[in-house]
Design an enzyme around this catalytic site. Structure first.
Site, PDB file in Angstrom:
ATOM      1  N   GLY A 247       0.818  -1.203   0.000  1.00 49.39           N
ATOM      2  CA  GLY A 247       0.000   0.000   0.000  1.00 49.39           C
ATOM      3  C   GLY A 247       0.850   1.251   0.000  1.00 49.39           C
ATOM      4  O   GLY A 247       2.069   1.198   0.227  1.00 49.39           O
ATOM      5  N   GLY A 250       2.093   5.614   4.676  1.00 46.19           N
ATOM      6  CA  GLY A 250       1.214   6.243   5.659  1.00 46.19           C
ATOM      7  C   GLY A 250      -0.152   5.638   5.803  1.00 46.19           C
ATOM      8  O   GLY A 250      -1.010   6.197   6.500  1.00 46.19           O
ATOM      9  N   THR A 251      -0.396   4.496   5.175  1.00 49.63           N
ATOM     10  CA  THR A 251      -1.728   3.898   5.245  1.00 49.63           C
ATOM     11  C   THR A 251      -1.913   2.981   6.451  1.00 49.63           C
ATOM     12  O   THR A 251      -3.016   2.477   6.669  1.00 49.63           O
ATOM     13  CB  THR A 251      -2.023   3.110   3.962  1.00 49.63           C
ATOM     14  N   GLY A 252      -0.853   2.712   7.213  1.00 50.76           N
ATOM     15  CA  GLY A 252      -1.003   1.948   8.446  1.00 50.76           C
ATOM     16  C   GLY A 252      -0.464   0.536   8.385  1.00 50.76           C
ATOM     17  O   GLY A 252      -0.897  -0.322   9.162  1.00 50.76           O
ATOM     18  N   LYS A 253       0.493   0.262   7.505  1.00 47.57           N
ATOM     19  CA  LYS A 253       1.035  -1.097   7.397  1.00 47.57           C
ATOM     20  C   LYS A 253       1.823  -1.463   8.653  1.00 47.57           C
ATOM     21  O   LYS A 253       1.627  -2.540   9.230  1.00 47.57           O
ATOM     22  CB  LYS A 253       1.938  -1.192   6.151  1.00 47.57           C
ATOM     23  N   THR A 254       2.700  -0.601   9.084  1.00 51.35           N
ATOM     24  CA  THR A 254       3.487  -0.873  10.300  1.00 51.35           C
ATOM     25  C   THR A 254       2.588  -0.894  11.530  1.00 51.35           C
ATOM     26  O   THR A 254       2.776  -1.707  12.438  1.00 51.35           O
ATOM     27  CB  THR A 254       4.585   0.187  10.453  1.00 51.35           C
ATOM     28  N   HIS A 468      -8.538  35.998 -11.093  1.00 45.05           N
ATOM     29  CA  HIS A 468      -8.039  34.661 -11.445  1.00 45.05           C
ATOM     30  C   HIS A 468      -8.757  33.585 -10.627  1.00 45.05           C
ATOM     31  O   HIS A 468      -9.227  32.581 -11.185  1.00 45.05           O
ATOM     32  CB  HIS A 468      -6.533  34.610 -11.189  1.00 45.05           C
ATOM     33  N   GLU A 469      -8.859  33.791  -9.320  1.00 50.63           N
ATOM     34  CA  GLU A 469      -9.479  32.774  -8.469  1.00 50.63           C
ATOM     35  C   GLU A 469     -10.992  32.696  -8.698  1.00 50.63           C
ATOM     36  O   GLU A 469     -11.572  31.609  -8.694  1.00 50.63           O
ATOM     37  CB  GLU A 469      -9.183  33.065  -6.991  1.00 50.63           C
ATOM     38  N   HIS A 472     -11.647  30.590 -11.697  1.00 50.99           N
ATOM     39  CA  HIS A 472     -11.652  29.149 -11.391  1.00 50.99           C
ATOM     40  C   HIS A 472     -13.018  28.725 -10.842  1.00 50.99           C
ATOM     41  O   HIS A 472     -13.592  27.707 -11.264  1.00 50.99           O
ATOM     42  CB  HIS A 472     -10.575  28.822 -10.357  1.00 50.99           C
TER      43      HIS A 472
END
Length: 669
Positions: A247, A250-254, A468-469, A472
């Site tokens: 994965g 930072g997805t939580g494997k450890t 400009h903003e 958008h």
């Protein structure tokens, strides 16, 4: 002693007058109390002394015997007085010792009418002194330095001391516990560096892991297998040898591996894949053997290898070939996981975010029986993760975790934990006792777009950024398929002078062509507003980031998704894109020139069509844009509700609340 003293005193007046020296010095020099009785002076040597340019005679060590039985034995004399006697011609013989720094001279003392033997400390051997002794016809002899056997032995031992200490420490610290056939390396280099816990105390359980329910279910089975192996053995099932966690970072494997260790309650080994590799050949393989020997002795147990791609990279791609240290370590790991000996009762859990570079022999069943994908959480998973990380946080009444989860598409578990921590830091800095929605919004903006910069004070630049903003926001809102506006702000963050934020209504795993095209139209809204309102000659470099994003999206539509006139072709090789950088550079491009030209033409057609639609939105809603710009210049930030309220007064909105991309990047100048 008395006659010598009276003799010196009797001749003292005459000698002092002729030599012009004081009575005190003369009396002190020739006093019988200063004369040392050294008749048995023995000088030995085993080497020769070479004095260049002086015409000295090299002699062997001899016993210095006085020529006249009535001469005095040697005493000390200053160098200046020795020169005075030499000038007068009273020096008869000089023996040089210790490389010419010490002289034993035989001097005729007129006052005594006898030869006095004295020791003189010389400041080296200047050429003038040698020349003068030659002129005075002094019998000069040089004696080499007598070697000291004891000192020679001490010097030799001193030179050998450091190497002997190193060699001794290597032998003393050699590992006697290495397995048979392994390297008996010093300092325990062949031993595994894995951290061992007989009773894991990670403090993490499955209740602390949220947002990855599918992965948790797979590991609950393994935990139950370790706790009750007889339940599965009764039906012929065997414990999996390995589980590979795959994965994004930072997805939580450890974290999931820590939860497994905390739930199973069996011995637990944890290490990183890079800890196997050293500069010494064979160390990695020896550490693998040592690790599995310890694990088998403590079975059933768990081994967690984080970042296994450091050692499990596909073989045959390195410069070292089959003799590469990394490949030897991988070969030993393959053998230990599923070789002749097997590894009964040992479960290997590995984690990586690059599974495409792992060796296929490592991924096969029997080594890693399961591959568990730990992906980015959906909106429900993000809300569950926020609940876990907000347990020790004091949240205000206006903070809704569901709204935060909706605002954070594409955030991983680590990103969400960092978000709440940043919000807590901001609340403490502002002197608040609870985290409010203001701190949450500022933290999201800070993580996604960067730190807040200096506000714009120049009137012309501020007006240009505002148009400009708003451009958008207008183009995105009026284009079907685009996400709704969350807010428009003139506060600069990172490299952007202003930002327009969009919030998706839900997470979509499938994205339509209409949604992708709407994203391109919204991204070109800023440049379209500059051109239509200020003229073609006044467009700025503020749209550089927008152009880069929409070009990449349009290229994906043509080459990956097959959403162009070229047809439903896969014009890029996903395997080549995931392979090693060197191999990707060496891969021959099989695309023809005509096809490459058609791809570029299709990309340009998509962007040109979207740009014309964006300019049409700006021309048709000029009055609304001016009203929105005035409000934005006054407040500097407009929420999505305020933006749509003003727009609805002049235009009938047809906004389809669909999500375009699972992305955290806002559109900004």
């Amino acid at each position: 002693m008395a006659p010598a003293l009276s003799l010196t005193a009797c001749h003292l007046p005459t000698y002092c007058k002729s030599q012009e020296i004081s009575k005190e010095n003369h009396y002190r020099l020739f006093s019988s109390d200063a004369v040392l009785n050294r008749r048995n002076l023995l000088i030995k040597s085993t080497s020769s002394l070479s004095l260049l340019g002086a015409g000295l005679t090299l002699v062997q060590p001899v016993k210095a015997e006085p020529e006249n039985p009535e001469e005095f034995t040697s005493t000390r004399m200053s160098y200046s007085r020795f020169l005075a006697y030499l000038n007068e011609g009273f020096v008869k013989k000089v023996d040089l010792f210790e490389n010419g720094t010490v002289a034993i001279a035989e001097i005729m003392i007129p006052a005594l009418n006898k030869i006095q033997r004295v020791r003189v400390q010389l400041p080296g051997l200047p050429r003038e002194l040698l020349r003068k002794m030659k002129e005075k016809d002094v019998d000069l002899a040089a004696h080499p330095v007598q070697p000291n056997v004891g000192m020679m032995l001490l010097d030799l031992l001193g030179n050998l001391a450091f190497p002997l200490i190193i060699l001794g420490s290597l032998f003393l610290r050699s590992s006697p516990t290495n397995p048979p056939g392994g390297l008996n390396l010093p300092f325990g280099l062949g031993r595994s560096k894995a951290k061992f816990q007989m009773e894991p105390n990670t403090g993490i359980t499955f209740d602390d892991v949220a947002g990855i329910d599918e992965a948790k279910q797979d590991f609950k089975e393994i935990v139950e297998f370790l706790k009750f192996p007889e339940k599965f053995a009764a039906v012929g099932a065997r414990i999996p040898r390995g589980v590979l966690l795959v994965g994004p970072p930072g997805t939580g494997k450890t974290l999931l591996a820590k939860a497994i260790a905390g739930e199973a309650g069996v011995p637990f080994f944890s290490l990183s894949g890079s800890e196997f590799i050293e500069m010494f050949v064979g160390v990695g393989a020896s550490r693998v053997r040592d690790l599995f020997n310890k694990a088998k002795a403590s079975s059933p147990c768990l081994i967690f290898i984080d970042e296994i791609d450091a050692v499990g990279r596909q073989r045959g791609t390195g410069i070292g070939g089959g003799n590469d240290e990394r490949e030897q370590t991988l070969n030993q790991l393959l053998t230990e996981m599923d070789g002749f000996n097997g590894s009964s009762g040992v479960v290997v859990i590995a984690a990586t975010n690059r599974p495409e570079i792992l060796d296929q022999a490592l991924l096969r069943p029997g080594r890693f029986d399961r591959q568990v994908t730990v992906g980015l959480p959906d909106i429900k998973g993000r809300e569950e993760i926020l609940k876990v990380h907000s347990k020790n946080k004091k949240l205000g009444k206006d903070v809704s975790l569901s709204i935060i989860a909706m605002r954070t598409p594409g955030f991983s578990g680590a990103d969400l934990a960092n978000l709440l921590n940043e919000a807590a830091i901001l609340a403490g800095r502002r002197g608040k006792t609870k985290i409010t929605l203001k701190e949450i919004d500022d933290s999201v903006d800070r993580i996604v777009a960067g730190l807040e910069g200096t506000r714009i004070t120049d009137g012309k630049s501020k007006i240009l950024v505002a148009y400009h903003e708003v451009g958008h926001g207008i183009c995105a809102t009026l284009t079907p398929g685009h996400d709704p506006v969350q807010k428009v702000t003139l506060f600069p963050r990172g490299q952007a002078r202003g930002l327009t934020w969009f919030i998706p209504s839900e997470d979509l795993s499938l994205i339509s062509k209409q949604q992708i095209f709407a994203r391109i139209v919204g991204g070109l809204g800023g440049r379209a507003a500059e051109e239509v309102i200020f003229g073609d000659s006044e467009v700025t470099t503020g749209a550089a980031g927008d152009l880069l994003q929409i070009t990449q999206v349009a290229r994906q539509m043509v080459t990956t998704f097959g959403m162009s006139e070229i047809g439903p072709w896969a014009l890029t090789d996903p395997a080549a894109q995931r392979s090693d950088v060197v191999l990707r550079m060496l891969t021959r491009n099989s695309m023809s020139e005509k096809l490459a030209e058609d791809i570029d033409k299709s990309i340009k057609e998509i962007i040109d069509e979207a740009y014309e639609i964006a300019k049409a939105h700006i021309r048709n809603n000029r009055a609304t844009i001016d009203r929105l710009v005035d409000e934005l210049l006054e407040k500097e930030t407009l929420t999505g509700e305020e933006f749509r309220a003003i727009l609805s007064e002049h235009t009938e909105l047809h906004v389809v609340m669909n999500r375009l991309f699972s992305t955290k990047e806002p559109v900004g100048l």
